[in-house]
Design a protein around this motif. Structure first.
Motif, mmCIF file in Angstrom:
data_model
loop_
_atom_site.group_PDB
_atom_site.id
_atom_site.type_symbol
_atom_site.label_atom_id
_atom_site.label_comp_id
_atom_site.label_asym_id
_atom_site.label_seq_id
_atom_site.Cartn_x
_atom_site.Cartn_y
_atom_site.Cartn_z
ATOM 1 N N LEU A 35 0.828 -1.198 0.000
ATOM 2 C CA LEU A 35 0.000 0.000 0.000
ATOM 3 C C LEU A 35 0.870 1.257 0.000
ATOM 4 C CD1 LEU A 35 -2.847 1.210 0.150
ATOM 5 C CD2 LEU A 35 -2.660 1.119 2.626
ATOM 6 N N CYS A 36 1.876 1.293 0.843
ATOM 7 C CA CYS A 36 2.771 2.455 0.892
ATOM 8 C C CYS A 36 3.594 2.558 -0.391
ATOM 9 C CB CYS A 36 3.700 2.366 2.107
ATOM 10 S SG CYS A 36 2.822 2.595 3.676
ATOM 11 N N THR A 37 4.022 1.428 -0.945
ATOM 12 C CA THR A 37 4.762 1.436 -2.204
ATOM 13 C C THR A 37 3.891 2.007 -3.315
ATOM 14 O OG1 THR A 37 5.975 -0.524 -1.484
ATOM 15 C CG2 THR A 37 6.071 0.013 -3.816
ATOM 16 N N ALA A 38 2.625 1.666 -3.347
ATOM 17 C CA ALA A 38 1.705 2.200 -4.359
ATOM 18 C C ALA A 38 1.512 3.706 -4.176
ATOM 19 C CB ALA A 38 0.372 1.471 -4.282
ATOM 20 N N ILE A 39 1.428 4.158 -2.928
ATOM 21 C CA ILE A 39 1.265 5.591 -2.664
ATOM 22 C C ILE A 39 2.513 6.363 -3.119
ATOM 23 C CG2 ILE A 39 1.115 7.316 -0.813
ATOM 24 C CD1 ILE A 39 -0.768 5.400 0.654
ATOM 25 N N ILE A 40 3.693 5.818 -2.814
ATOM 26 C CA ILE A 40 4.944 6.479 -3.229
ATOM 27 C C ILE A 40 5.034 6.508 -4.754
ATOM 28 C CG2 ILE A 40 7.462 6.215 -3.275
ATOM 29 C CD1 ILE A 40 7.310 5.309 -0.378
ATOM 30 N N GLU A 41 4.665 5.424 -5.419
ATOM 31 C CA GLU A 41 4.718 5.392 -6.885
ATOM 32 C C GLU A 41 3.718 6.379 -7.483
ATOM 33 O OE1 GLU A 41 5.923 4.423 -10.667
ATOM 34 O OE2 GLU A 41 6.876 4.036 -8.746
ATOM 35 N N GLU A 42 2.524 6.454 -6.894
ATOM 36 C CA GLU A 42 1.537 7.420 -7.374
ATOM 37 C C GLU A 42 2.045 8.856 -7.180
ATOM 38 O OE1 GLU A 42 -3.063 8.779 -6.420
ATOM 39 O OE2 GLU A 42 -2.327 6.883 -5.620
ATOM 40 N N HIS A 43 2.688 9.105 -6.059
ATOM 41 C CA HIS A 43 3.266 10.416 -5.789
ATOM 42 C C HIS A 43 4.373 10.743 -6.809
ATOM 43 C CE1 HIS A 43 4.694 13.860 -3.492
ATOM 44 N NE2 HIS A 43 5.912 13.342 -3.546
ATOM 45 N N ARG A 44 5.223 9.756 -7.104
ATOM 46 C CA ARG A 44 6.305 9.968 -8.064
ATOM 47 C C ARG A 44 5.745 10.276 -9.450
ATOM 48 N NH1 ARG A 44 8.874 7.537 -11.962
ATOM 49 N NH2 ARG A 44 7.635 5.651 -11.843
ATOM 50 N N LEU A 45 4.703 9.562 -9.881
ATOM 51 C CA LEU A 45 4.096 9.814 -11.195
ATOM 52 C C LEU A 45 3.421 11.181 -11.240
ATOM 53 C CD1 LEU A 45 2.587 6.299 -11.991
ATOM 54 C CD2 LEU A 45 4.582 7.387 -13.049
ATOM 55 N N LEU A 46 2.755 11.539 -10.156
ATOM 56 C CA LEU A 46 2.118 12.854 -10.100
ATOM 57 C C LEU A 46 3.159 13.972 -10.160
ATOM 58 C CD1 LEU A 46 -0.524 14.424 -9.737
ATOM 59 C CD2 LEU A 46 -0.173 14.270 -7.271
ATOM 60 N N GLU A 47 4.266 13.798 -9.442
ATOM 61 C CA GLU A 47 5.338 14.784 -9.470
ATOM 62 C C GLU A 47 5.948 14.880 -10.868
ATOM 63 O OE1 GLU A 47 8.890 13.930 -7.107
ATOM 64 O OE2 GLU A 47 8.526 15.857 -6.120
ATOM 65 N N LYS A 48 6.107 13.758 -11.524
ATOM 66 C CA LYS A 48 6.641 13.736 -12.892
ATOM 67 C C LYS A 48 5.699 14.468 -13.844
ATOM 68 C CE LYS A 48 8.146 10.453 -16.421
ATOM 69 N NZ LYS A 48 8.216 9.041 -16.786
ATOM 70 N N ASP A 49 4.397 14.257 -13.702
ATOM 71 C CA ASP A 49 3.416 14.955 -14.547
ATOM 72 C C ASP A 49 3.424 16.461 -14.283
ATOM 73 O OD1 ASP A 49 2.647 12.620 -15.776
ATOM 74 O OD2 ASP A 49 0.878 12.310 -14.502
#
Length: 170
Positions: A35-49
């Motif tokens: 769950l935390c790994t998914a949140i970090i990945e979602e955060h990384r993709l959002l930051e990239k966008d």
């Protein structure tokens, strides 16, 4: 909620550790928690966008292209003339306004003008007398120097002005 979500750290702590680059207990937990790994990945993709949405840098040849267009299409001479005259007129009006609103400056200007007119006549007579004496004694050298000064000034101005359009082209 999954059993691991009860042990998950606060998101603010997780993102603070992620931003600072420290590998604290929240990041250690996130490596093992899906769950935390998914949140970090979602955060990384959002930051990239979000970084992709930032204004792009101008092309490297932008200044060169703009300057080429400016050189290709100079402003009309009439517009430059009117701009210069309007600046001159505004400066003149502002100067007169400052002069007329300041009594000391007005008195000083009036006194200086009166002194110039009184002393100017004597100065002009002395200047003409000196020119007459110079012309009487050395007319040829004076005429040569004046002609040289006139022609060098005219050729210098011609060189500065460049080759403009001929009257038939204008």
């Amino acid at each position: 909620m999954t059993p691991t979500s009860l042990e998950c750290p606060d998101l603010e702590v997780l993102f603070t550790e992620l931003e600072s680059g420290e590998h604290g207990p929240a990041l250690a937990h996130a490596k093992g928690c899906p769950l935390c790994t998914a949140i970090i990945e979602e955060h990384r993709l959002l930051e990239k966008d979000l970084y992709r949405l930032a204004d792009p840098l101008p092309p490297p040849d932008l200044v060169h292209k703009v300057m080429a267009r400016v050189a290709a299409e100079p402003p009309p001479l009439r517009r430059e003339l009117w701009t210069g005259l309007s600046i001159l007129a505004a400066s003149f009006v502002l100067g007169l306004g400052m002069l007329f609103t300041n009594d000391t400056a007005l008195i000083g200007t009036g006194t200086s003008l009166a002194r110039f007119l009184v002393d100017g006549k004597a100065f002009l007579e002395a200047l003409l007398s000196g020119a007459h004496a110079l012309w009487s004694t050395a007319a040829a050298p004076v005429a040569g120097v004046l002609a040289l000064l006139l022609f060098t000034s005219l050729f210098g101005i011609k060189r500065l002005a460049g080759n403009g359009p001929t009257p038939s082209e204008a």
